[in-house]
Design a protein around this motif. Structure first.
Motif, PDB file in Angstrom:
ATOM      1  N   LEU A 109       0.460  -0.798   0.375  1.00  0.00           N
ATOM      2  CA  LEU A 109       0.570   0.114   0.123  1.00  0.00           C
ATOM      3  C   LEU A 109       0.773   1.202   0.219  1.00  0.00           C
ATOM      4  O   LEU A 109       0.146   2.321   0.023  1.00  0.00           O
ATOM      5  CB  LEU A 109      -0.997   0.607   1.593  1.00  0.00           C
ATOM      6  CG  LEU A 109      -2.160  -0.941   1.103  1.00  0.00           C
ATOM      7  CD1 LEU A 109      -2.741  -0.831   2.368  1.00  0.00           C
ATOM      8  CD2 LEU A 109      -2.985  -0.674   0.116  1.00  0.00           C
ATOM      9  N   SER A 110       2.320   0.805   0.636  1.00  0.00           N
ATOM     10  CA  SER A 110       3.222   1.906   0.273  1.00  0.00           C
ATOM     11  C   SER A 110       4.017   1.708  -0.146  1.00  0.00           C
ATOM     12  O   SER A 110       3.705   1.090  -1.809  1.00  0.00           O
ATOM     13  CB  SER A 110       3.804   2.446   2.231  1.00  0.00           C
ATOM     14  OG  SER A 110       4.155   1.283   2.186  1.00  0.00           O
ATOM     15  N   ARG A 111       5.742   2.730  -0.517  1.00  0.00           N
ATOM     16  CA  ARG A 111       6.723   2.306  -1.204  1.00  0.00           C
ATOM     17  C   ARG A 111       7.215   1.905  -0.422  1.00  0.00           C
ATOM     18  O   ARG A 111       8.042   1.203  -1.013  1.00  0.00           O
ATOM     19  CB  ARG A 111       7.491   4.120  -1.318  1.00  0.00           C
ATOM     20  CG  ARG A 111       7.109   5.139  -1.890  1.00  0.00           C
ATOM     21  CD  ARG A 111       6.334   5.102  -3.313  1.00  0.00           C
ATOM     22  NE  ARG A 111       5.423   5.704  -3.602  1.00  0.00           N
ATOM     23  CZ  ARG A 111       5.698   7.111  -4.889  1.00  0.00           C
ATOM     24  NH1 ARG A 111       7.502   7.121  -4.723  1.00  0.00           N
ATOM     25  NH2 ARG A 111       4.744   7.987  -4.775  1.00  0.00           N
ATOM     26  N   GLY A 112       7.216   0.824   0.034  1.00  0.00           N
ATOM     27  CA  GLY A 112       7.560  -0.518   0.815  1.00  0.00           C
ATOM     28  C   GLY A 112       9.090  -0.223   1.454  1.00  0.00           C
ATOM     29  O   GLY A 112      10.093  -0.806   1.711  1.00  0.00           O
ATOM     30  N   GLY A 113       8.938   0.670   1.868  1.00  0.00           N
ATOM     31  CA  GLY A 113       9.762   2.124   3.186  1.00  0.00           C
ATOM     32  C   GLY A 113       9.454   3.557   3.795  1.00  0.00           C
ATOM     33  O   GLY A 113       8.498   3.624   2.881  1.00  0.00           O
ATOM     34  N   PRO A 114      10.869   3.705   3.907  1.00  0.00           N
ATOM     35  CA  PRO A 114      10.696   5.050   4.286  1.00  0.00           C
ATOM     36  C   PRO A 114      10.183   6.224   3.439  1.00  0.00           C
ATOM     37  O   PRO A 114      11.096   5.760   2.186  1.00  0.00           O
ATOM     38  CB  PRO A 114      11.842   5.300   5.210  1.00  0.00           C
ATOM     39  CG  PRO A 114      12.204   4.266   5.138  1.00  0.00           C
ATOM     40  CD  PRO A 114      11.757   3.590   4.099  1.00  0.00           C
ATOM     41  N   SER A 115       9.363   7.352   3.249  1.00  0.00           N
ATOM     42  CA  SER A 115       9.281   8.028   2.355  1.00  0.00           C
ATOM     43  C   SER A 115       8.796   9.030   2.464  1.00  0.00           C
ATOM     44  O   SER A 115       8.705   9.424   4.009  1.00  0.00           O
ATOM     45  CB  SER A 115       8.187   7.234   1.411  1.00  0.00           C
ATOM     46  OG  SER A 115       6.724   7.686   2.464  1.00  0.00           O
ATOM     47  N   LEU A 116       9.234  10.486   1.862  1.00  0.00           N
ATOM     48  CA  LEU A 116       9.685  11.690   2.169  1.00  0.00           C
ATOM     49  C   LEU A 116       8.297  12.459   1.384  1.00  0.00           C
ATOM     50  O   LEU A 116       8.761  12.253  -0.167  1.00  0.00           O
ATOM     51  CB  LEU A 116      11.055  12.622   1.701  1.00  0.00           C
ATOM     52  CG  LEU A 116      10.581  13.487   2.853  1.00  0.00           C
ATOM     53  CD1 LEU A 116      10.715  13.420   4.112  1.00  0.00           C
ATOM     54  CD2 LEU A 116      11.853  14.570   2.277  1.00  0.00           C
ATOM     55  N   TRP A 117       7.177  12.776   1.475  1.00  0.00           N
ATOM     56  CA  TRP A 117       6.314  13.348   0.303  1.00  0.00           C
ATOM     57  C   TRP A 117       6.569  14.853   0.739  1.00  0.00           C
ATOM     58  O   TRP A 117       7.134  15.779   1.582  1.00  0.00           O
ATOM     59  CB  TRP A 117       5.282  13.937   1.082  1.00  0.00           C
ATOM     60  CG  TRP A 117       4.201  12.131   1.533  1.00  0.00           C
ATOM     61  CD1 TRP A 117       4.807  10.955   1.930  1.00  0.00           C
ATOM     62  CD2 TRP A 117       3.424  11.925   1.007  1.00  0.00           C
ATOM     63  NE1 TRP A 117       3.421  10.094   2.031  1.00  0.00           N
ATOM     64  CE2 TRP A 117       3.015  10.349   0.898  1.00  0.00           C
ATOM     65  CE3 TRP A 117       2.097  12.629  -0.866  1.00  0.00           C
ATOM     66  CZ2 TRP A 117       1.878   9.923  -0.122  1.00  0.00           C
ATOM     67  CZ3 TRP A 117       1.687  11.296  -0.598  1.00  0.00           C
ATOM     68  CH2 TRP A 117       1.393  10.252  -0.245  1.00  0.00           C
TER      69      TRP A 117
END
Length: 377
Positions: free
Chosen positions: A254-262
């Protein structure tokens, strides 16, 4: 402190527990720290476990844990239940919380009924015999038990919504009057012009600490690399509560599969970042390595990183430090303001994990740059 009026310190006698915090002497045996770390101490039975003005009595649970996990055979903690493995410690947390132990939740609501005069126990009685174990959480996410530890209700399969117990069951709010407060009558709040909810602009971290100016672009610590200064926010996660259940295929998909910075397209363009590029964000507190989510929903000058993504999945080494990148709080620190120091006045009081009125630790500034796309772990 009637009506929130405070006298000058020179006119106020210091009385522990009345005009100042309580002072309690404690003896520490530092030679027994490891033994105590590996066992449950005696206070759960002696003092109970306090939650929001209630005290739960987990005597039965402590006895169960002793039987299931064994007890220390010798030393300063002889006879106490063992929590000398990670799974035993997790089982202790689950057994002693009303959200995962229906007996304690029901016990707490029955005690609450006596204080409020309103019907509460039925919120948990359907789950009174339920115990969520560590094995249960390994198999799949588990719906929790409605508990007085929180203000919402999940009774009958309902999804959690805050303050349901206060609104629908007329449980008094944890305030001076038992009602919701928008006007705060404390002297200090008046001095700061904050008797009512008041907008205060973010702190100027550049002037105070020399941080980067918002929107400013500079050449980074490596030649020809451009960085941009932005305000850094850490909202609660879109896909989980704190760190729960992120590191499985369903949630990672559901996400990028790890840490993400918007970040906004405008800020991304300043530093040559495309959606899903690896970026590095750092300030005087720490460093984060994450993938960029470039979205028109983000305003220029502000980025955010969702709260409490675990460092167990897809966290590469930082070019800034050479260590693995940190989590969202690597870039933050708690900032205190005078209103946080009000104490002994109903909801204006310190408790672990609660600093109120609302915290102001959303003034942080960070610098973001595009890093090498060849990451190392």
């Amino acid at each position: 402190m009637p009506h929130g009026a405070t006298r000058p310190l020179s006119e106020t006698p210091l009385v522990p527990g009345v005009t100042m915090p309580k002072l309690i002497s404690i003896e520490r045996d530092y030679t027994a720290i490891r033994a105590k770390f590996d066992t449950i101490g005696p206070l759960p039975e002696k003092a109970g476990t306090p939650i929001k003005g209630l005290v739960l009595r987990p005597d039965q649970e402590i006895a169960e844990l002793a039987k299931e996990h064994g007890v220390a055979r010798s030393g300063p903690c002889a006879g106490r239940p063992l929590i000398n493995t990670d799974i035993k410690a997790a089982e202790m947390v689950l057994r002693l919380s009303g959200t995962s132990n229906g007996r304690l939740a029901t016990q707490g609501f029955k005690a609450l009924e006596k204080r409020t005069g309103t019907k509460m126990a039925d919120l948990a009685e359907e789950n009174e015999g339920r115990r969520i174990t560590f094995d249960d959480t390994v198999k799949q996410p588990q719906p929790v038990v409605t508990s007085p530890e929180w203000s919402g209700s999940e009774t009958g399969g309902r999804r959690y919504s805050a303050f349901v117990q206060n609104v629908e069951r007329e449980k008094p709010w944890h305030t001076l009057t038992g009602r919701m407060h928008f006007f705060l009558d404390h002297d200090w709040m008046a001095d700061m012009g904050e008797n009512l909810p008041t907008y205060k602009p973010p702190l100027d971290m550049h002037r105070l600490f020399g941080d980067a100016k918002i929107g400013a672009t500079t050449t980074g610590h490596r030649p020809a690399e451009v960085e941009v200064g932005v305000r850094y926010l850490t909202p609660h996660n879109k896909w989980s509560i704190h760190s729960e259940y992120q590191d499985n295929l369903y949630m990672l998909s559901l996400s990028r599969g790890g840490p993400s910075l918007w970040m906004s397209p405008a800020d991304a363009a300043k530093i040559g970042v495309a959606d899903n590029d690896w970026v590095e964000s750092y300030n005087r507190n720490g460093v984060v390595v994450a993938r960029a989510v470039v979205s028109h929903r983000m305003p220029e000058g502000t980025v955010f990183m969702y709260h409490a993504t675990e460092r167990t999945v897809d966290v590469p080494r930082s070019e800034t430090t050479g260590n693995r990148g940190g989590i969202h709080n690597a870039l933050t620190r708690v900032l205190m303001k005078p209103s946080h120091l009000i104490g002994g006045y109903a909801q204006h009081a310190y408790a672990f994990n609660y600093v109120g009125p609302t915290g102001n630790q959303r003034d942080e500034v960070t610098v973001v740059r595009r890093r090498s796309q060849e990451v190392q772990y």
